[in-house]
Structures are given as C-alpha cells and as structure tokens.
Design a protein around this motif. Structure first.
Motif, PDB file in Angstrom:
ATOM      1  N   LEU A  14       1.137   0.802  29.523  1.00 26.09           N
ATOM      2  CA  LEU A  14       0.353   1.068  29.063  1.00 26.09           C
ATOM      3  C   LEU A  14      -0.205  -0.625  28.717  1.00 26.09           C
ATOM      4  N   HIS A  15       0.589  -1.419  29.108  1.00 28.38           N
ATOM      5  CA  HIS A  15      -0.264  -3.425  29.235  1.00 28.38           C
ATOM      6  C   HIS A  15      -0.816  -2.997  30.614  1.00 28.38           C
ATOM      7  N   ASP A  16       0.102  -2.758  31.507  1.00 29.45           N
ATOM      8  CA  ASP A  16      -0.565  -2.811  32.653  1.00 29.45           C
ATOM      9  C   ASP A  16      -2.330  -2.356  32.602  1.00 29.45           C
ATOM     10  N   PHE A  17      -2.852  -1.294  31.610  1.00 26.30           N
ATOM     11  CA  PHE A  17      -3.113  -0.448  31.802  1.00 26.30           C
ATOM     12  C   PHE A  17      -4.621  -1.232  31.190  1.00 26.30           C
ATOM     13  N   LEU A  18      -4.312  -1.987  30.083  1.00 23.00           N
ATOM     14  CA  LEU A  18      -4.921  -2.931  29.041  1.00 23.00           C
ATOM     15  C   LEU A  18      -5.710  -4.270  30.137  1.00 23.00           C
ATOM     16  N   ILE A  19      -4.802  -4.792  30.682  1.00 24.00           N
ATOM     17  CA  ILE A  19      -5.097  -6.057  31.446  1.00 24.00           C
ATOM     18  C   ILE A  19      -5.610  -5.813  32.954  1.00 24.00           C
ATOM     19  N   ASP A  20      -5.296  -4.716  33.127  1.00 27.31           N
ATOM     20  CA  ASP A  20      -6.432  -4.478  34.757  1.00 27.31           C
ATOM     21  C   ASP A  20      -7.460  -4.280  34.490  1.00 27.31           C
ATOM     22  N   ASP A  21      -7.544  -3.036  33.239  1.00 24.25           N
ATOM     23  CA  ASP A  21      -8.548  -1.413  33.645  1.00 24.25           C
ATOM     24  C   ASP A  21      -9.089  -1.810  32.149  1.00 24.25           C
ATOM     25  N   LEU A  22      -8.940  -1.507  31.383  1.00 24.16           N
ATOM     26  CA  LEU A  22      -9.140  -1.967  29.543  1.00 24.16           C
ATOM     27  C   LEU A  22     -10.328  -3.117  29.107  1.00 24.16           C
ATOM     28  N   LYS A  23      -9.614  -4.090  29.936  1.00 23.98           N
ATOM     29  CA  LYS A  23     -10.544  -5.102  29.682  1.00 23.98           C
ATOM     30  C   LYS A  23     -11.841  -5.255  30.314  1.00 23.98           C
ATOM     31  N   LYS A  24     -11.658  -4.237  31.661  1.00 23.13           N
ATOM     32  CA  LYS A  24     -13.379  -4.723  32.616  1.00 23.13           C
ATOM     33  C   LYS A  24     -14.110  -3.536  31.724  1.00 23.13           C
ATOM     34  N   TRP A  25     -14.060  -2.151  32.095  1.00 19.33           N
ATOM     35  CA  TRP A  25     -14.290  -1.247  31.214  1.00 19.33           C
ATOM     36  C   TRP A  25     -14.844  -1.153  29.905  1.00 19.33           C
ATOM     37  N   TYR A  26     -14.232  -1.393  29.268  1.00 18.71           N
ATOM     38  CA  TYR A  26     -14.263  -1.813  26.871  1.00 18.71           C
ATOM     39  C   TYR A  26     -13.984  -3.214  26.290  1.00 18.71           C
ATOM     40  N   PRO A  27     -14.863  -4.075  27.017  1.00 22.77           N
ATOM     41  CA  PRO A  27     -14.273  -5.799  27.012  1.00 22.77           C
ATOM     42  C   PRO A  27     -14.551  -5.955  25.549  1.00 22.77           C
ATOM     43  N   GLU A  28     -15.326  -4.471  24.591  1.00 20.93           N
ATOM     44  CA  GLU A  28     -15.787  -5.103  23.612  1.00 20.93           C
ATOM     45  C   GLU A  28     -14.852  -4.669  22.473  1.00 20.93           C
ATOM     46  N   VAL A  29     -13.724  -3.131  23.316  1.00 21.98           N
ATOM     47  CA  VAL A  29     -12.385  -3.404  21.709  1.00 21.98           C
ATOM     48  C   VAL A  29     -11.306  -3.257  23.436  1.00 21.98           C
ATOM     49  N   ALA A  30     -10.974  -3.680  24.085  1.00 18.42           N
ATOM     50  CA  ALA A  30      -9.999  -4.413  24.961  1.00 18.42           C
ATOM     51  C   ALA A  30      -8.864  -5.068  24.294  1.00 18.42           C
ATOM     52  N   ASP A  31      -9.658  -6.111  23.752  1.00 17.27           N
ATOM     53  CA  ASP A  31      -8.598  -7.563  22.711  1.00 17.27           C
ATOM     54  C   ASP A  31      -8.186  -6.649  21.512  1.00 17.27           C
ATOM     55  N   TYR A  47      15.759 -10.498  28.443  1.00 13.92           N
ATOM     56  CA  TYR A  47      14.628 -11.187  29.923  1.00 13.92           C
ATOM     57  C   TYR A  47      13.707  -9.510  29.489  1.00 13.92           C
ATOM     58  N   THR A  48      13.926  -8.132  28.673  1.00 13.62           N
ATOM     59  CA  THR A  48      12.938  -7.802  28.856  1.00 13.62           C
ATOM     60  C   THR A  48      12.073  -7.977  27.248  1.00 13.62           C
ATOM     61  N   GLU A  49      13.013  -8.067  26.043  1.00 16.26           N
ATOM     62  CA  GLU A  49      12.370  -8.424  25.471  1.00 16.26           C
ATOM     63  C   GLU A  49      11.746 -10.090  25.070  1.00 16.26           C
ATOM     64  N   SER A  50      11.832 -11.021  25.905  1.00 14.87           N
ATOM     65  CA  SER A  50      11.097 -12.097  25.958  1.00 14.87           C
ATOM     66  C   SER A  50       9.644 -11.773  27.198  1.00 14.87           C
ATOM     67  N   THR A  51       9.536 -10.545  27.551  1.00 14.48           N
ATOM     68  CA  THR A  51       8.350 -10.062  28.354  1.00 14.48           C
ATOM     69  C   THR A  51       7.886 -10.044  28.297  1.00 14.48           C
ATOM     70  N   PHE A  52       8.074  -8.730  26.625  1.00  8.03           N
ATOM     71  CA  PHE A  52       6.930  -8.731  26.235  1.00  8.03           C
ATOM     72  C   PHE A  52       6.738  -9.326  24.777  1.00  8.03           C
ATOM     73  N   LYS A  53       7.675 -10.160  24.699  1.00  4.10           N
ATOM     74  CA  LYS A  53       6.932 -10.763  23.877  1.00  4.10           C
ATOM     75  C   LYS A  53       5.868 -11.644  24.382  1.00  4.10           C
ATOM     76  N   GLU A  54       5.663 -12.476  25.631  1.00  4.74           N
ATOM     77  CA  GLU A  54       5.100 -12.863  26.732  1.00  4.74           C
ATOM     78  C   GLU A  54       3.700 -11.665  26.539  1.00  4.74           C
ATOM     79  N   ASN A  55       4.141 -10.623  26.516  1.00  4.79           N
ATOM     80  CA  ASN A  55       2.597  -9.696  26.907  1.00  4.79           C
ATOM     81  C   ASN A  55       2.436  -9.041  25.945  1.00  4.79           C
ATOM     82  N   LYS A  56       3.094  -9.822  24.681  1.00  7.63           N
ATOM     83  CA  LYS A  56       2.235  -9.220  22.909  1.00  7.63           C
ATOM     84  C   LYS A  56       2.277  -7.742  22.981  1.00  7.63           C
ATOM     85  N   ILE A  57       3.651  -7.652  23.076  1.00 10.12           N
ATOM     86  CA  ILE A  57       3.995  -6.025  22.687  1.00 10.12           C
ATOM     87  C   ILE A  57       5.800  -6.321  21.386  1.00 10.12           C
TER      88      ILE A  57
END
Length: 571
Positions: free
Chosen positions: A301-318, A342-352
């Motif tokens: 879901l995070h990859d979908f947000l970064i790679d696609d949602l910000k391109k096609w839905y910039p008004e709500v992606a953030d 490592y997983t928890e730190s990665t999620f923290k960087e990705n704002k999960i």
C-alpha cells in the motif's frame, strides 16, 4: 644517342630481371654514361639558370605493425565476436527450451482410464498441502478424486501484491486440471464444497455451491483413502462487526474486494466539496495483524502511494495514512529480533504507524475501537479495514473432531501421528493448516507435508503391486529364490519413515523495494534486509511457482508495473 638510350634503360635494368652477376658488371658502365650525359647537359645551361642541388630530406617511414600489435588490436574484436555467438546460442537454446516446456504443458498426454479394482483416493482441498500432494503423486495404483470449492491453486504469498495492482489475479493461480491432466491415470476433479466426512462408513458428502447448479446438487461417494487438506478460515476472535465491515486477505476474491474498496475510498475522497474530516477518514487505511500478510500489505500500500497515487491523485495523496495494529509486543514474531527492528524502523521512515500491544474490541462501519497497552479505549476512524490476524478451523473440521472426540482433543485442529495419519480415522491422512502439530501453520509446512504424503502413497502403491505379484508367484509355485526376492522388496516397501519438517527460512516484503530474509545456516540463522533481500525474495517466489506459465506472467507483471505503473481504474 647511345648514351641517352642507356640512361633511359637504366630503371629497367635495375629490376631483378637480370642475373645478379650481370647486373654488377653493367652497373659501372651505366653509371659512367649517366654522369657524362648529365655533365654535358649542365654545360649547355647558363650558370645563372642552373638550379642548385637540394639537400635530401628524410622521409618519415611509418612504423611496422608487428604480430604482437596485430594480436593486441584483434583480441577485443575476437572477444566480442565470441561473446556475441555464445549469447546467440544461449538465447536460442533458452527460447527453444521455453517453447518446448510450454507446449508440453499445454498438450497433456493420454491417460489410463479409471480402474475399479484400484483403491479410491479422495483429496479434499486445493491449497498448498493438497496441490503439493497431487503434483508428487503417482496415480497409477489409485483412482483419485479431487473435491474443492475452487478449481485452482492460489499462490498466497503474492496475494498482497494483487490488492494494489502490482500483480494481476490470474498470474498467481494455477488450475488444478493443469496438474491432474498430466498424471498417468485419469483424475476426477469436482468444484464443490465438502459437507461431511463419515469416518465409520468411509464416505464423503459434497455439494455444488456455485451460482449455476444442475439437478445433482449433493453427492456422497465412498473412499478407501482420504487426504484431508481443507485448510482454515479467518479468525475473528468473536469480535463484533468484523465479518460485516472488515476485508479479509485469504482468497483471491478478498484481494479483488480490497482493491475495489481502496479505489472507492480514494475516488470518494477526491469528490468535489468533500469535508476535510471525511477526506482524512476515507484516506486512512487500517491493517489489523502484524504477521507477514499484514506487513506485506502495508508495504504494498505504501508503494502504491509513492509510485502511483501521488502522480494521478495529487489532491488527496498526501492525506493517505496507514496504520498497522498488532496485539503482541512487536510485529513479525516469527522473525529474528534484528529483522523486527529493521521492519519497524523502515515503517517509521515510510510514515506507517505501528500500534503494538493494541487489541481490537469492536469494529464499526467507519471506526475501529481499540484498547492500547495503558488500557485506554479509543476509536480510530478508517476508510478501509483489512483483517489479517490468523486462522481457525472450518465447520467440517470441527464436525469431524466431534465424531472422533475420544482421540481428537485439540481445539485448534486435527491431531495426527508422525506419519500424518489421523488419530481415530482409518485410512484418513490430514495435512496443512487444519492439523494441530508442533509446526507453524505456514505454506512451507503444508507443502512439505504434501510431498511427504505422496511418498507414503508411492510406497502403498508399490506394496499393493508387490503383494499381487507375490500371490501370483506362490499360486504358480514359482522359483523360491524369486519369491524371496519379491518378499524382500515388499518388506522394504512396508517400512515408513516419519515426517520431518525442514525449515527453509522466512521471507517478507516490507515496501520501498525492501524485504527481509531470515534464513537458516548450519546451526544458526542469517538475517538480511534491504534491496538485496528483495531480489532474493522475488527470485525465491519465482522459483516456488508451480509452472512456467505463472513464472512468465508474474515476471511480465513486475516489468509492466516498472514501465507503466499500476492501474488506478476501478473495476
């Protein structure tokens, strides 16, 4: 005149057409004549018109290219030519092998017909255990019947990738008939749901629950052997509102439902004049369960947000937020502590947001009620709620346990012995998540159990064949040595080794092109995380897929997403 003719003939005489001795004798005469002629010509020219002799200039001679220089210049050329030829041969060989394998899989051979004198083997299910069993089983000595509510095998580790469009649904399923049609003897496959197993009468009752039904709705068939591999269903812990409002992630239809609801939330959030509070709720995705399934879905879901949602839905992606809820002290409890951190730190960087030691108490239509480690109860609004907490026994399994209540005392599943034979059930073998063993209910365990059980039936088939052969030899009073040899083979076929699980490691994708791998090495483990682990994760799953067709489709989907991105249309 004679001197002039001699001078003109001098270049011709200098050629190696005359013998060396003759040339040496004539050379002085020609030289003298040439001097006389030149002196006479100079005497006829006035002194002021004479051209002074020019000093002879050295003409640069290009360096000779020796054999070593030629070899040095041609060496890269020879290497490129050889490399090109080898590459061409490899490509042609790989293409030929690919076409051969695909054509072989698409054109199954003729099968032996059903032999009523052979024992009937009924297989319930088409998951990891049942499919591994069918793939390794030799059907020559059995009449095999497969009963499952779905007519395909689902590669569940890649199911989270389907929820956001990284993979297409058809890429991770393998029709059951693609396996059974390549067996020696005909295998009957019925898309139906088993309703009852009678261990006393040794019968199975199954029913067609599809949308299109015929006049034969329910059927009961006898069996000699039964492989029970029906799996489990989602565990809700009796929490109110979970079946009505949460989306599970276990079947292919669940992934399609999540994908549709996800796009519904995004499109509704982008609707004109939508209140800000409602946008925040709709764009909040909550995942309950910190196991591999929940963690991988959060990463996808995070990859979908970064790679696609910000391109096609910039008004709500953030505005999109991801929250992972886990009742235990940390996520991924089966992994090493290093990889958990490592997983928890990665999620923290990705704002999960990761909420550990948090229990779900109630699920409402637009909010989930949780209790944190401080016993405080609060509501978390959500647009999409994905439930990935665990498994529980199916109703048919609980009914079978009640029929064998004297020996089936485990509430979490069926009890089997070291040979996967069901306690109290004659001719019944149970594998996969429906059993209560000391192993974790994972796909890896079920797959190894299926392969092991196929070897057991291989020996059972050999035993039956040798028994018939031994009876024939004894009836015809054959040679005692031959009878003894067959008897020894029969004795070896009767010896069975207990099942032993070999852990091959644990893998999980955590988003941002990163994965974690916890692999056994000798007496310890090797923990790795990052981009290299992601490549290993992909290669491991590609090699685990059951057919060249699935491998090709999955690789094509990954390449397609890399080039074009994910599809954001709502189906």
């Amino acid at each position: 005149m004679a001197l002039r003719q001699l001078v003109r003939a001098q270049p011709l005489l200098a050629r190696p057409l005359i013998a060396p001795r003759a040339t040496s004798l004539l050379a002085p005469r020609f030289a003298a004549a040439a001097n006389i002629s030149s002196s006479s010509r100079r005497s006829d020219v006035p002194p002021e018109a004479r051209i002074p002799p020019q000093p002879q200039q050295d003409i640069p001679v290009p360096p000779k290219v020796g054999p070593s220089a030629k070899s040095e210049g041609s060496r890269p050329r020879r290497f490129l030519r050889t490399f090109g030829r080898v590459t061409l041969v490899v490509i042609l060989t790989a293409t030929g092998a690919f076409l051969y394998v695909t054509q072989q899989q698409n054109h199954p051979p003729e099968q032996l017909p059903v032999d009523r004198t052979k024992p009937t083997l009924v297989v319930l299910g088409s998951g990891w255990g049942a499919t591994s069993f069918l793939k390794s089983l030799d059907t020559e000595e059995f009449n095999v019947v497969v009963i499952s509510p779905r007519n395909y095998f689902l590669f569940t580790p890649l199911l989270p990738s389907v929820t956001v469009g990284t993979l297409e649904p058809r890429s991770i399923i393998q029709p059951t008939r693609y396996i059974t049609r390549h067996k020696k003897r005909k295998v009957d496959v019925y898309e139906a749901e088993a309703q009852e197993v009678d261990p006393v009468k040794k019968t199975v009752t199954f029913q067609d629950l599809s949308d299109v039904r015929g006049s034969a709705g329910s059927v009961t068939i006898p069996y000699d052997y039964l492989v029970y591999a029906v799996g489990c269903e989602n565990q809700t812990f009796g929490i109110k509102g979970v079946p009505e409002h949460a989306c599970f992630l276990k079947e292919l239809g669940d992934a399609d439902k999540i994908r549709t609801k996800l796009m519904d939330c995004i499109e509704t959030a982008a609707f004109r004049d939508q209140p800000q509070e409602e946008i925040d709720r709709l764009m909040h995705m909550v995942v309950v369960g910190g196991g591999p399934t929940g963690v991988e879905y959060a990463g996808e879901l995070h990859d979908f947000l970064i790679d696609d949602l910000k391109k096609w839905y910039p008004e709500v992606a953030d505005r999109l937020r991801i929250t992972l809820i886990e009742a235990l002290p940390n996520v991924l409890p089966a992994f090493s502590k290093q990889l958990i951190q490592y997983t928890e730190s990665t999620f923290k960087e990705n704002k999960i947001d990761v909420l550990t030691r948090t229990m779900v108490k109630d699920v409402k239509e637009q909010a989930v009620v949780v209790q944190d480690a401080n016993k405080e109860i609060r509501e978390i609004p959500y647009g999409l709620l994905v439930w990935a907490t665990g498994n529980t026994s199916r109703q048919i399994t609980r009914d079978l346990m009640n029929k064998l209540a004297s020996v089936q005392t485990q509430r979490r599943g069926l009890v089997v012995d070291d040979y996967l034979s069901l306690l109290g059930g004659d001719g019944i073998y149970a594998i996969g998540d429906c059993t209560a063993t000391s192993y974790a209910p994972t796909a890896q365990v079920a797959s190894q159990q299926g392969i092991y059980l196929a070897s057991i039936f291989q020996k059972l088939g050999q035993k039956a064949k040798l028994e018939r052969q031994l009876n024939e030899l004894r009836a015809t009073s054959a040679d005692p040595a031959e009878i003894e040899a067959v008897a020894k083979k029969l004795s070896r076929a009767s010896k069975l080794t207990p099942f032993h699980y070999s852990h091959q490691g644990s893998l999980a994708y955590i988003g941002s092109e990163k994965a974690i791998a916890d692999l056994p090495l000798f007496n310890g483990n090797v923990a790795s995380g990052g981009g290299a682990a992601m490549l290993f994760w992909r290669s491991a799953y590609i090699s685990t897929l059951y057919s060249v067709r699935n491998r090709t489709l999955v690789l094509a989907d990954w390449l397609k997403v890399k080039i074009f991105g994910r599809d954001v249309s709502r189906e």
